[in-house]
Each structure stands twice: as structure tokens, then as C-alpha cells.
Design an enzyme around this catalytic site. Structure first.
Site, mmCIF file in Angstrom:
data_model
loop_
_atom_site.group_PDB
_atom_site.id
_atom_site.type_symbol
_atom_site.label_atom_id
_atom_site.label_comp_id
_atom_site.label_asym_id
_atom_site.label_seq_id
_atom_site.Cartn_x
_atom_site.Cartn_y
_atom_site.Cartn_z
ATOM 1 N N TYR A 1 0.877 -1.169 0.000
ATOM 2 C CA TYR A 1 0.000 0.000 0.000
ATOM 3 C C TYR A 1 0.913 1.217 0.000
ATOM 4 O O TYR A 1 1.350 1.700 1.042
ATOM 5 C CB TYR A 1 -0.923 -0.012 1.222
ATOM 6 N N ASP B 1 -2.191 -1.553 -3.870
ATOM 7 C CA ASP B 1 -2.525 -0.191 -4.280
ATOM 8 C C ASP B 1 -1.211 0.573 -4.414
ATOM 9 O O ASP B 1 -0.574 0.915 -3.420
ATOM 10 C CB ASP B 1 -3.428 0.450 -3.216
ATOM 11 N N HIS C 1 -12.532 1.504 -4.783
ATOM 12 C CA HIS C 1 -11.615 0.748 -5.637
ATOM 13 C C HIS C 1 -12.311 -0.506 -6.167
ATOM 14 O O HIS C 1 -13.219 -1.046 -5.534
ATOM 15 C CB HIS C 1 -10.368 0.322 -4.864
#
Length: 403
Positions: free
Chosen positions: A129, A162, A249
Site C-alpha cells: 500500500y 494499491d 476501488h
């Protein structure tokens, strides 16, 4: 009996946008949805970002989903319930969790998982992330290069999560480049660990996005899965789907097959079980059966073209044709609407119209798609709850699977 890890695994990544609301020490509704997403999608490994987990929450989740999931997370050191956080949700139905180990690469930002696959092979997966700030993003990938990008570094098979940065303007709408230093930092890391963006390799010029900024309607493909170049031949079914619950998302998934295992074909066609209770199809089946019986009763002397075997073969073919035709009609209207909107989104993403018109059109379509996917997911949850209420306390096949 000891659970064996499957030769074909579906792995995925999803930014879940926080832990979700929970009452007292109970699990949040969002985690109940994640359990269903993993089960319905037959996802073996789901990498999650922005989890906002604490060690206490992780223990509670593992206790709640003890029969189905193994959850291992890495928390943010300063604000575990309000920022960052990465985790793996492992499907115990598909993977032997006794052969898995984890290593925290960076608290709340990067978590490594090692597992034994089939035929002596192993998989090393990194869940990331990355920071929103481009300068911090650049430094994040430089640290990963230091850990993994040297000859003595630990070799990775998959990196997913991500990334909060794209390496190609085509992955943003409207198209534009991110900070060059951050872009080059990601590319340098992937080059040194020999990983490729699998979806982009399979779709060199296609546009599709995983994140939409609500305020502006701009979109990007910041959620990605990178695989080792030698794994590309084993990777298939690259998808981007809505999880069915509210998050900004989309979930990215890919199927991995261990090609060292014996060849397994597509299997035979089977009559959809839903047709066995469909009155229209049952009427057609009865009519075809009576027609066959009449033909057999009226058959004269046996010949090469007129005999019971040919009559029965003709009946079976007509029945299969009728079943396939009826099955297409029985597809729920909601599924047809979702597929139609996906087609419209794909057309809009890859169209040639004015950029602002495309942004506005895509934002509307994406909102509509999210709403329909949430409705379908909710219907599945209600069906599961009804089934559990009806059979959860009855000694039957459903009960034995749960217990």
C-alpha cells in the site's frame, strides 16, 4: 484430513477503504462481505489495503472465521485504526495454511507471504500500500529495491496492491504522467526483481480503471498485480470487478495454474441445476420425452437409420439444445444489466470522444455499475442468510460442511 493446496489458485487485491462500522467487539459488516467475496469468487489469496486493523481486531476476525479464513495483517504503528494497514485473507478451503509464513516488510505498508504450492514449488507474494505523496512513494519503492533488488535479495513471485502511481499516461483519465521520479522508482524495482504488469502485458493498448475520484470523476489504474516473467505463461483470467460492497476501488484478480500438474481439461457440459425446478423447461423435457416414446412405439423393422439408439441420441441432443436455450433466458435481469453496463464502460474507456465528455459519461456509468453490483451482492447475502436460517440447525449436508 489435512487440506491440500490447489494447483489452480485465484489471487486478488482490493483496497477496502477502512475497517467499516462494528458494534462493540464484533466484526464489521465489511469483513462479513469480504468473507463472502472470497467464498463466492473462489479466491485463494486476497491482498487487502487500507485495512485499519489492530492486533485485537485480527484475533477477533480469526476467531470468527476460524473455519474459512486465515487473516494476517500489518498495522500502522502510529494510528492503526485510522490509517494505512495491509493484510492477507487466506481461503482455508483452497490452501493448506500450515505451510504459510509471513514477514512484515514495512509496518502498515508492505507485508510478505511465503507458501508452498504443488509439486514442490513455492510462491512469495508481497502486498503493498504505497503512499499517496509522490515523494514518499518514490522513497517507498527505493526501500523495496534495497530489500529485494540485489543479487542477495529475496526473490518475489507476485507483487500486488494499491500502488498510488501509474507508469503510463494511458492508465489515467484524463491521461497524464505522474511524477517522473516515482514512476522511475517503480519501474526500476520491477526491472530488478524481473516482474511485469500482467494485465498490461495482455492488453497493451486497452484502457480500464480501478479507482474513481468521486469529486472530479477522474479515474486511474493504481491497483495492479505484477508477476514474475516466468509465471506469465501460468497466469490467466486477468479481471477487474466490483467487490459488491461500498469502496472506491475495484478488485483485481488473476488465476495461476501450476503447469507441472497433470493436464486437466475443461470438463463436460452439465445441465444447470436451476433448470430442474423451472416449470417451462420441465414441460419441454416432458414433451420431448413423450415424443421419443411415441417414436419408439411406432418404429417398424430395425434399420441402420431407424433404431432405439439413434432415437435416444436425437432426444438427448434436443434436450441439451432446449436446456441451453432456456438457461440463457433464465439469466437474472440484474446480471444482464451489469454485463450491458460493463460493455458500455469498455466502449467509453476506449472511445475517441472529447476527454471531459468521457469523464462525465464514465463517472455516471461507474456509479450505476457499483449500485447494481451492490444490489446483486446483497441478494446473495440474503439468500445465504435464509439458507442458514432454514438448515443451520438441521443435521444435513449443509450442517456438516459448517461443522
Amino acid at each position: 484430513r489435512k487440506k491440500r493446496t490447489r494447483a489452480h489458485l485465484t489471487v486478488g487485491s482490493l483496497n477496502m477503504r477502512g475497517y467499516g462500522e462494528a458494534r462493540s467487539d464484533q466484526a464489521s459488516e465489511k469483513w462479513l462481505c469480504i468473507n463472502q467475496v472470497v467464498r463466492d469468487g473462489k479466491i485463494a489469496i486476497l491482498a487487502l489495503q487500507e485495512t485499519h486493523l489492530t492486533n485485537e481486531r485480527i484475533d477477533n476476525l480469526n476467531q470468527l472465521f476460524d473455519a474459512t479464513l486465515l487473516i494476517h495483517g500489518s498495522c500502522d504503528l502510529n494510528n492503526p485504526t485510522g490509517a494505512r494497514g495491509v493484510a492477507f485473507a487466506i481461503n482455508k478451503r483452497l490452501i493448506n495454511v500450515d505451510e504459510i509464513s509471513f514477514r512484515e516488510e514495512e509496518p502498515g505498508r508492505a507485508l510478505e507471504m511465503n507458501m508452498k504450492w504443488t509439486n514442490g514449488q513455492t510462491l512469495k507474494i508481497l502486498n503493498v500500500y504505497a503512499p499517496n505523496d509522490m515523494t514518499e512513494n518514490c522513497a517507498f519503492w527505493s526501500r523495496r529495491t534495497y530489500s529485494y533488488g540485489t543479487p542477495a535479495g529475496r526473490k518475489l513471485d507476485i507483487v500486488m496492491g494499491d500502488f498510488n502511481v501509474v507508469t503510463d499516461p494511458i492508465d489515467r483519465l484524463p491521461p497524464h504522467r505522474d511524477l517522473l521520479a516515482a514512476q522511475e522508482s517503480v519501474e526500476d524495482f520491477m526491472r530488478k526483481v524481473d516482474l511485469v504488469d500482467g494485465w498490461r502485458e495482455r492488453n497493451p493498448s486497452k484502457r480500464q480503471y480501478t479507482y474513481m475520484q468521486q469529486a472530479t470523476g477522474s479515474q486511474s489504474r493504481i491497483d495492479r498485480i505484477y508477476v514474475r516473467r516466468t509465471l506469465m505463461s501460468k497466469a490467466n483470467n486477468w479481471n477487474m470487478d466490483g467487490p459488491g460492497f461500498r469502496t472506491d476501488h475495484r478488485m483485481v484478480t488473476v488465476g495461476l495454474s501450476n503447469t507441472s500438474t497433470p493436464y486437466q481439461g475443461k470438463g463436460r457440459w452439465a445441465l444447470p441445476s436451476t433448470l430442474l425446478t423451472d416449470k417451462i423447461f420441465l414441460k419441454q423435457m416432458r414433451e420431448l420425452g413423450m415424443s421419443m416414446q411415441a417414436e419408439l412405439d411406432n418404429q417398424g423393422e430395425r434399420s441402420e437409420m431407424a433404431n432405439p439408439q439413434r432415437t435416444y441420441a436425437s432426444f438427448k441432443q434436443k434436450l441439451v439444445d432446449a436446456a441451453r436455450k432456456r438457461a440463457r433466458c433464465c439469466i437474472p435481469q440484474l446480471d444482464r444489466q451489469i454485463e450491458a453496463i460493463k460493455t458500455d464502460i469498455d466502449r467509453a474507456c476506449n472511445g475517441t470522444g472529447a476527454t471531459q465528455d468521457r469523464i462525465d459519461s464514465l463517472a455516471i456509468l461507474q456509479e450505476r455499475l457499483t449500485e447494481l453490483e451492490a444490489r446483486r451482492f446483497g441478494a446473495k447475502r440474503r439468500a445465504v442468510a435464509a439458507n442458514d436460517w432454514a438448515m443451520g440447525e438441521t443435521i444435513c449436508k449443509y450442517w456438516t460442511r459448517l461443522n
